[in-house]
Design a protein around this motif. Structure first.
Motif, short mmCIF file in Angstrom:
data_model
loop_
_atom_site.label_atom_id
_atom_site.label_comp_id
_atom_site.label_asym_id
_atom_site.label_seq_id
_atom_site.Cartn_x
_atom_site.Cartn_y
_atom_site.Cartn_z
N GLN A 164 22.18 40.52 32.94
CA GLN A 164 21.58 39.23 32.11
C GLN A 164 22.04 39.45 30.71
N LYS A 165 21.81 40.60 29.98
CA LYS A 165 22.34 40.68 28.46
C LYS A 165 23.84 40.47 28.44
N LEU A 166 24.76 41.06 29.25
CA LEU A 166 25.89 40.99 29.42
C LEU A 166 26.45 39.57 29.63
N ARG A 167 25.70 38.85 30.46
CA ARG A 167 25.74 37.34 30.67
C ARG A 167 25.63 36.39 29.21
N ALA A 168 24.49 36.95 28.69
CA ALA A 168 24.08 36.39 27.40
C ALA A 168 25.11 36.53 26.51
N ALA A 169 25.73 37.56 26.33
CA ALA A 169 26.96 37.97 25.42
C ALA A 169 28.26 37.34 25.72
N GLY A 170 28.11 36.42 26.71
CA GLY A 170 29.17 35.63 27.05
C GLY A 170 30.22 36.55 27.84
N LEU A 171 29.80 37.40 28.71
CA LEU A 171 30.74 38.10 29.73
C LEU A 171 30.57 37.86 31.15
N ASN A 172 31.62 37.61 31.72
CA ASN A 172 31.46 37.51 33.14
C ASN A 172 31.25 38.98 33.68
N VAL A 173 30.27 38.98 34.75
CA VAL A 173 29.81 40.10 35.31
C VAL A 173 30.08 40.05 36.77
N HIS A 174 30.87 41.26 37.31
CA HIS A 174 31.06 41.36 38.97
C HIS A 174 30.76 42.64 39.30
N ALA A 175 29.48 42.69 40.09
CA ALA A 175 29.14 43.97 40.70
C ALA A 175 29.33 43.57 42.42
N LEU A 176 29.53 44.81 42.82
CA LEU A 176 30.01 44.90 44.34
C LEU A 176 28.62 44.84 44.92
N CYS A 177 27.59 45.51 44.50
CA CYS A 177 26.30 45.39 45.07
C CYS A 177 25.09 45.52 44.08
N GLU A 178 23.76 45.15 44.64
CA GLU A 178 22.71 45.45 43.91
C GLU A 178 21.60 46.23 44.39
N PHE A 179 21.01 47.25 43.60
CA PHE A 179 19.99 48.14 44.22
C PHE A 179 18.87 47.64 43.31
N ALA A 180 17.58 47.49 44.26
CA ALA A 180 16.28 47.34 43.60
C ALA A 180 15.85 48.73 43.32
N GLU A 181 14.70 48.85 42.25
CA GLU A 181 14.40 50.25 41.83
C GLU A 181 13.89 50.92 42.89
N ASP A 182 13.07 50.36 43.68
CA ASP A 182 12.10 50.96 44.98
C ASP A 182 13.22 51.04 46.32
N GLU A 183 14.51 50.72 46.21
CA GLU A 183 15.44 51.05 47.37
C GLU A 183 15.83 52.47 47.52
#
Length: 183
Positions: A164-183
């Motif tokens: 979210q901070k990166l997008r707010a700074a005008g950056l496109n964000v590409h991540a291949l997957c997400e992890f939740a803290e409890d996973e």
């Protein structure tokens, strides 16, 4: 048989080490993905495909696991490769940027000649946590008048808010997957 999404495939290739480096932390170990040539190749191919849609002049990568990804991607694309290192590790004239850690500060740096004005720079790292390192790296390239087109990472730890901070700074964000803290 159920087909697996690309995100699920990449997640399945990343080992979670519970309680490391301290109790309560789930460390996402990308070395298992690097150890699987098919998964590593697929990750680089996905990032390269994204670069074909948004032209890139320079691939930059963050110390240290980002180097494996960034180096392979730069090689694949035939693009220059720039190291974003911890302060004091580069031999030539540098610029540096400090950022906040949970307890204290850290700094990253790049060489003064890492990019030319208007070069389109993609910054690569293994994961996005709080976004501090990647934001600091983006500031460095912007200081040299580079055009940071975005960041790419294997993992987004969404709950930590970095993407979210990166997008707010005008950056496109590409991540291949997400992890939740409890996973």
């Amino acid at each position: 048989m159920r087909s697996v999404s690309p995100s699920e495939f990449f997640k399945s290739q990343i080992r979670t080490v519970r309680g490391w480096p301290k109790a309560g932390v789930n460390f996402r170990d990308v070395t298992t993905l690097f150890h699987n040539p098919q998964a590593f190749r697929m990750a680089i191919d996905v990032f390269a495909s994204d670069c074909e849609r948004r032209p890139v002049d320079i691939i930059a990568a963050v110390d240290a696991r980002g180097f494996a990804l960034g180096g392979a991607l730069a090689y694949h694309l035939g693009k220059p490769f720039v190291l974003v290192r911890k302060k004091g590790k580069l031999p030539y004239k540098t610029i540096s940027e400090s950022y906040q850690l949970e307890y204290g500060t850290a700094a990253v740096e790049i060489h003064m000649d890492a990019c030319k004005p208007d070069d389109r720079v993609l910054i690569v790292d293994d994961l996005i946590a709080t976004g501090g390192t990647l934001l600091a790296a983006a500031k460095l390239f912007r200081e040299l008048q580079g055009n940071v087109i975005g960041v790419a990472a294997l993992i987004d730890l969404v709950e930590l808010g970095g993407s979210q901070k990166l997008r707010a700074a005008g950056l496109n964000v590409h991540a291949l997957c997400e992890f939740a803290e409890d996973e």
